[in-house]
Design a protein around this motif. Structure first.
Motif, short mmCIF file in Angstrom:
data_model
loop_
_atom_site.label_atom_id
_atom_site.label_comp_id
_atom_site.label_asym_id
_atom_site.label_seq_id
_atom_site.Cartn_x
_atom_site.Cartn_y
_atom_site.Cartn_z
N GLU A 1 1.66 8.65 -6.82
CA GLU A 1 1.63 10.19 -6.15
C GLU A 1 -0.09 10.48 -5.77
O GLU A 1 -0.47 11.29 -6.13
CB GLU A 1 2.09 10.93 -7.17
CG GLU A 1 3.46 11.00 -7.65
CD GLU A 1 4.08 11.96 -8.71
OE1 GLU A 1 3.49 13.01 -8.82
OE2 GLU A 1 4.85 11.49 -9.67
N ALA A 2 -0.54 9.19 -5.43
CA ALA A 2 -1.94 9.32 -4.93
C ALA A 2 -2.29 9.73 -3.48
O ALA A 2 -1.48 9.37 -2.84
CB ALA A 2 -2.46 7.72 -5.06
N ASN A 3 -3.44 10.47 -3.44
CA ASN A 3 -4.08 10.80 -2.22
C ASN A 3 -5.22 9.78 -1.72
O ASN A 3 -6.15 10.35 -1.07
CB ASN A 3 -4.40 12.30 -2.14
CG ASN A 3 -5.34 12.76 -3.24
OD1 ASN A 3 -5.91 11.73 -3.95
ND2 ASN A 3 -5.34 13.99 -3.40
N LYS B 1 -8.52 -0.84 10.14
CA LYS B 1 -6.90 -0.77 10.23
C LYS B 1 -6.65 -0.25 9.04
O LYS B 1 -5.30 0.50 8.93
CB LYS B 1 -6.48 -2.26 10.38
CG LYS B 1 -5.17 -2.20 10.69
CD LYS B 1 -4.93 -3.87 10.78
CE LYS B 1 -5.25 -4.50 12.00
NZ LYS B 1 -4.34 -4.01 13.13
N ILE B 2 -6.99 -0.62 7.85
CA ILE B 2 -6.63 0.03 6.61
C ILE B 2 -6.81 1.43 6.68
O ILE B 2 -5.96 2.35 6.13
CB ILE B 2 -7.08 -0.62 5.39
CG1 ILE B 2 -6.82 -2.30 5.31
CG2 ILE B 2 -6.78 0.07 4.03
CD1 ILE B 2 -7.75 -2.93 4.51
N SER B 3 -8.01 2.04 6.91
CA SER B 3 -8.36 3.35 6.76
C SER B 3 -7.41 4.24 7.94
O SER B 3 -6.75 5.07 7.32
CB SER B 3 -9.71 3.59 7.40
OG SER B 3 -9.92 4.78 7.16
N ASP C 1 -5.03 7.14 6.90
CA ASP C 1 -4.99 8.40 7.52
C ASP C 1 -3.40 9.11 7.75
O ASP C 1 -3.25 10.33 7.69
CB ASP C 1 -5.83 8.49 8.64
CG ASP C 1 -7.37 8.39 8.47
OD1 ASP C 1 -7.60 8.62 7.12
OD2 ASP C 1 -7.92 7.95 9.31
N GLU C 2 -2.75 8.25 8.23
CA GLU C 2 -1.15 8.67 8.46
C GLU C 2 -0.46 9.24 7.30
O GLU C 2 0.33 10.04 7.68
CB GLU C 2 -0.49 7.36 9.14
CG GLU C 2 -0.80 6.83 10.36
CD GLU C 2 -0.21 5.46 10.86
OE1 GLU C 2 0.53 5.31 10.02
OE2 GLU C 2 -0.73 4.96 11.84
N GLN C 3 -0.94 8.96 5.91
CA GLN C 3 -0.51 9.53 4.86
C GLN C 3 -1.54 10.44 4.16
O GLN C 3 -1.24 10.91 2.81
CB GLN C 3 0.02 8.38 3.80
CG GLN C 3 0.85 7.36 4.69
CD GLN C 3 1.45 6.37 3.69
OE1 GLN C 3 1.78 6.47 2.68
NE2 GLN C 3 0.99 5.17 3.91
N ASN C 4 -2.39 11.13 4.92
CA ASN C 4 -3.36 11.85 4.26
C ASN C 4 -3.95 11.42 3.00
O ASN C 4 -4.24 12.03 2.01
CB ASN C 4 -2.77 13.24 4.07
CG ASN C 4 -2.25 13.81 5.34
OD1 ASN C 4 -3.06 13.95 6.34
ND2 ASN C 4 -0.97 14.40 5.46
N VAL D 1 1.03 -1.23 0.09
CA VAL D 1 -0.01 -0.07 0.07
C VAL D 1 0.99 1.43 0.06
O VAL D 1 0.45 2.23 -0.87
CB VAL D 1 -0.85 -0.07 1.21
CG1 VAL D 1 -1.63 1.31 1.35
CG2 VAL D 1 -1.91 -1.12 1.11
N ASP D 2 1.79 1.23 0.85
CA ASP D 2 2.75 2.67 0.93
C ASP D 2 3.57 2.75 -0.43
O ASP D 2 3.51 3.91 -0.77
CB ASP D 2 3.81 2.22 2.33
CG ASP D 2 2.91 2.38 3.57
OD1 ASP D 2 1.71 2.49 3.55
OD2 ASP D 2 3.65 1.81 4.50
N GLU D 3 4.08 1.78 -1.07
CA GLU D 3 4.86 1.77 -2.37
C GLU D 3 3.94 2.08 -3.02
O GLU D 3 4.29 3.09 -3.97
CB GLU D 3 5.48 0.59 -2.50
CG GLU D 3 6.34 0.72 -3.57
CD GLU D 3 7.58 -0.56 -3.75
OE1 GLU D 3 8.19 -0.41 -4.53
OE2 GLU D 3 7.48 -1.36 -2.95
N ILE D 4 2.65 1.54 -3.34
CA ILE D 4 1.70 2.10 -4.46
C ILE D 4 1.59 3.38 -4.39
O ILE D 4 1.26 4.09 -5.31
CB ILE D 4 0.74 0.97 -4.56
CG1 ILE D 4 0.54 1.00 -6.22
CG2 ILE D 4 -0.51 1.35 -3.94
CD1 ILE D 4 1.55 0.01 -6.99
N LEU D 5 1.22 3.82 -3.29
CA LEU D 5 0.69 5.24 -3.15
C LEU D 5 1.78 6.25 -3.30
O LEU D 5 1.40 7.12 -4.08
CB LEU D 5 0.28 5.47 -1.48
CG LEU D 5 -0.96 5.15 -0.99
CD1 LEU D 5 -1.07 5.34 0.38
CD2 LEU D 5 -2.19 5.95 -1.81
#
Length: 363
Positions: free
Chosen positions: A173-175, A210-212, A216-219, A165-169
């Motif tokens: 460059e996704a929000n 948990k996913i949400s 949230d930590e990455q806006n 999730v973190d890498e793909i975001l």
């Protein structure tokens, strides 16, 4: 000086009129990310077709079709490179299209006779390891196997999936991030040492939360499909577009910041009003029937016009979903003829949706 003033005034009027004509916040398309050999064609397709059709939100189902650096063991064969993803990002930014990557979490960890990468590499995450993937898949079957799920209570599963999730975001460059979460039939299995005896609604809600919270930590906002949050029995909607294993009660246990992609493919069932009343932003989703797409556009517009300001703001719009590979959709799109406009196909449905939205915006 007067000429400059009136020119600026004219530009201002054009811009404000354009904004005023927008009927929906989301006019979307959900489709599989292209294969590596199709990226250039797909970028051109976005540039010349998708953007001109008025699409402002593009959800790409990536799953394991990316060369993950954090978890290289979870790469599909011949995955998209970072450079190719950046091509997709650039063309979407050019047209102000919100690009949202999707990786299926919880459910859809297998398809037919194929075990998807997560459970193939980490079989210990399987909610139902006692259910074997058959060589020849049929539905229905004695195991009730549609798609495998991972165990949401496994102590190590989130360290793995959140790396994806973190890498793909970051690379997209996704929000926002779409986690799937649809058609989860395997949950709280009676043979799972962690989940047996637990409330499916609480397990499902816990995973969404948990996913949400992580996003949230990455806006970033979480999107999910809405089917597991609808009571199949009382609504009469049935086990595919709604839940018969009690996950529907999770709707009162999850953050209302979650955005619901509410898919109904046979008729325009007015469940967006239900999600809106519960406090969620919601998008109505079509697939293959042009009349359903048109009805959903009309339904969402009518709901907006007959709602309070609070509800109206949560009724975001519509989204077409494509369940064939990107190359097949592009080929069908190019060969599409006006005589096919009422045919039962994803291209006919997509064109019906975008034309219906465009017609509303002209009024």
């Amino acid at each position: 000086m007067k000429k400059i003033f009136y020119s600026l005034l004219l530009i201002f009027c054009v811009i404000t009129t354009s904004f005023a004509q927008e009927v929906f916040t989301v006019n979307g398309l959900c489709i599989a990310a292209p294969k590596t050999n199709d990226v250039d064609e797909f970028v051109s397709f976005i540039d010349t077709e998708i953007a001109t059709a008025g699409i402002n939100t593009l959800i790409l189902r990536v799953d394991f079709n990316y060369a993950y650096e954090s978890r290289p063991e979870l790469r599909d064969d011949n995955p998209l490179s970072k450079e190719q993803v950046k091509q997709l990002v650039a063309v979407c930014q050019k047209h102000n299209i919100q690009l949202i990557p999707q990786v299926n979490l919880l459910g859809h960890q297998s398809w037919a006779s194929t075990l998807n990468k997560l459970l193939a590499v980490y079989p210990e995450f399987d909610e139902t390891p006692h259910v074997a993937i058959p060589e020849e898949y049929e539905w229905p079957n004695d195991d009730g196997l549609y798609c495998k799920s991972y165990c949401p209570l496994h102590p190590e599963v989130h360290a793995v999936v959140f790396d994806l999730v973190d890498e793909i975001l970051e690379v997209f460059e996704a929000n926002a991030f779409h986690a799937g979460m649809d058609e989860v039939f395997y949950i709280a299995d009676e043979k799972c040492p962690r989940c047996m005896g637990k409330d499916p609604a609480q397990l499902y809600a816990g995973e969404i939360t948990k996913i949400s919270d992580h996003l949230d930590e990455q806006n970033a906002k979480l999107w999910i499909w809405g089917d597991r949050l609808i009571d199949a029995s009382n609504s009469g909607i049935g086990m595919w577009e709604a839940s018969m294993n009690n996950t529907w009660r999770a709707i009162d246990m999850i953050p209302t910041s979650v955005i619901i992609a509410d898919w109904h493919y046979e008729k325009a069932i007015p469940t967006p009003a239900y999600f809106s009343l519960k406090g969620f932003d919601v998008v109505a989703c079509s697939w293959r029937k042009p009349e359903v797409a048109r009805d959903q556009v009309a339904m969402m517009h009518s709901l907006q016009n007959n709602s309070t300001p609070e509800m109206k703001s949560s009724l975001l719009g519509v989204m077409h979903t494509v369940w064939s590979p990107a190359d097949k959709f592009m080929a069908a799109y190019k060969s599409f003829k006006e005589a096919d406009q009422e045919s039962e196909s994803d291209v006919a449905c997509f064109k019906a949706m975008t034309k219906a939205v465009a017609a509303l915006e002209k009024k």
